[in-house]
Write a protein that holds these residues in place. Structure first.
Motif, short mmCIF file in Angstrom:
data_model
loop_
_atom_site.label_atom_id
_atom_site.label_comp_id
_atom_site.label_asym_id
_atom_site.label_seq_id
_atom_site.Cartn_x
_atom_site.Cartn_y
_atom_site.Cartn_z
N THR A 119 0.83 -1.20 0.00
CA THR A 119 0.00 0.00 0.00
C THR A 119 0.87 1.25 0.00
OG1 THR A 119 -1.72 -1.21 1.20
CG2 THR A 119 -1.91 1.18 1.14
N GLY A 120 1.98 1.19 0.71
CA GLY A 120 2.91 2.32 0.69
C GLY A 120 3.46 2.59 -0.69
N GLN A 121 3.80 1.55 -1.42
CA GLN A 121 4.29 1.73 -2.80
C GLN A 121 3.18 2.22 -3.72
OE1 GLN A 121 7.43 1.58 -3.90
NE2 GLN A 121 8.06 1.20 -1.79
N TYR A 122 1.97 1.74 -3.48
CA TYR A 122 0.81 2.26 -4.23
C TYR A 122 0.73 3.77 -4.04
CZ TYR A 122 -4.09 3.44 -5.12
OH TYR A 122 -5.23 4.04 -5.57
N GLY A 123 0.81 4.22 -2.78
CA GLY A 123 0.74 5.64 -2.50
C GLY A 123 1.89 6.41 -3.11
N HIS A 124 3.08 5.83 -3.05
CA HIS A 124 4.24 6.53 -3.60
C HIS A 124 4.05 6.83 -5.08
CE1 HIS A 124 8.45 7.78 -3.92
NE2 HIS A 124 8.43 7.16 -5.09
N PHE A 125 3.66 5.83 -5.85
CA PHE A 125 3.59 6.00 -7.29
C PHE A 125 2.31 6.70 -7.76
CE2 PHE A 125 6.83 2.65 -7.03
CZ PHE A 125 7.81 3.26 -7.79
N HIS A 126 1.26 6.70 -6.92
CA HIS A 126 0.03 7.39 -7.30
C HIS A 126 -0.03 8.82 -6.77
CE1 HIS A 126 -1.38 3.34 -8.38
NE2 HIS A 126 -2.35 3.94 -9.05
N VAL A 127 0.71 9.11 -5.71
CA VAL A 127 0.58 10.42 -5.05
C VAL A 127 1.88 11.22 -5.07
CG1 VAL A 127 0.00 11.61 -2.88
CG2 VAL A 127 -1.24 9.53 -3.54
N ILE A 168 4.31 6.71 -13.68
CA ILE A 168 4.92 5.51 -14.27
C ILE A 168 3.81 4.46 -14.35
CG2 ILE A 168 6.72 3.77 -14.03
CD1 ILE A 168 8.27 5.78 -12.31
N PRO A 169 3.18 4.31 -15.50
CA PRO A 169 2.01 3.44 -15.60
C PRO A 169 2.24 2.03 -15.09
CG PRO A 169 2.21 4.79 -17.56
CD PRO A 169 3.46 5.01 -16.77
N THR A 221 -6.10 10.03 0.22
CA THR A 221 -7.29 10.74 -0.26
C THR A 221 -7.13 11.16 -1.72
OG1 THR A 221 -6.41 12.82 0.63
CG2 THR A 221 -7.92 11.57 2.03
N LYS A 222 -5.90 11.39 -2.15
CA LYS A 222 -5.67 11.79 -3.54
C LYS A 222 -5.65 10.61 -4.50
CE LYS A 222 -3.16 16.05 -2.53
NZ LYS A 222 -1.89 16.82 -2.73
#
Length: 237
Positions: A117-125, A131-132, A179-180
């Motif tokens: 989840t942390g990596q999800y947040g890093h790359f999405h936020v 980076i698709p 949230t973003k």
């Protein structure tokens, strides 16, 4: 007295959740918050590294350890949850099989739900560019893990069964954190039911109230300098 070196992140919330639940369970531990502003590089200060050599918070110092010896420091959120649960005899079963179940799911969170989840947040936020591949890879893994948790919760009030434990406290702060970049939880009804039940606990409200007290700017966009410090691109002594 417990010194909790803390900043309002999912891993920080884990520890305040347990400390506030202990008060409601009649096993209150006096504690004080020692802010570790990870946007200013506090996690790299020598005095913090002395108790948390991985330069990550949270960490604690127990000034009254069970052996009666010198103050004892503990780093890593999962280790802290386990230490405090064993110290107080709360939120961790003593029965062999029930205890094993709690520890399995505690380590599942530490090794899977939290990091992914942390990596999800890093790359999405936070990442400076989209980076698709990374976004898709971590989104899929978060959804896979939520599916694992949803199946586990079917027919159970909490992760380990009828009783709220440190496994729940470890997992709860990592559900739909950003949230973003919200995660669609519509496919996970058991997770939504479980999450709502924990959100409604008085101790949860008190634990999360620390966020604004410690960091009144919580929720504002991070500056480029803060991102550099947080992600280790640039470190201050």
């Amino acid at each position: 007295m417990i010194d909790l070196h803390y900043w309002p992140t999912p891993n920080g919330h884990k520890i305040t959740l347990l400390l506030e639940e202990l008060a409601d369970a009649g096993a209150k531990l006096d504690y004080r918050i020692v802010p570790v502003n990870i946007g200013k590089g506090d996690q790299f200060r020598p005095e913090f590294l002395a108790i948390a050599p991985n330069n990550r918070m949270p960490a604690i110092v127990d000034h009254a350890p069970a052996d009666g010896g010198a103050p004892l420091s503990v780093f890593e959120s999962g280790a802290i949850l386990l230490y405090l649960a064993e110290k107080t005899g709360q939120f961790l079963p003593t029965d062999l099989r029930a205890r094993n179940t709690v520890l399995e799911w505690l380590f599942w969170q530490m090794g899977g739900l939290g990091p992914m989840t942390g990596q999800y947040g890093h790359f999405h936020v936070y990442a400076p560019e989209a980076i698709p591949y990374a976004r898709e890879r971590y989104a899929k893994e978060v959804h896979r893990l939520l599916g694992v948790l949803d199946r586990r919760l079917a027919g159970r009030a909490f992760i380990a069964g009828d009783h709220y434990t440190i496994a729940d406290m470890a997992c709860y702060p990592w559900i739909d954190v950003y949230t973003k970049a919200p995660v669609d939880l519509s496919a996970f009804p058991e997770v939504r039911r479980w999450r709502a039940a924990i959100a409604g606990r008085p101790a949860t409200a008190r634990a999360y109230a620390w966020a604004k007290q410690v960091n009144p700017d919580a929720g504002r966009p991070m500056s480029d300098e803060e991102k550099k410090l947080l992600f280790g691109i640039e470190r201050k002594a």
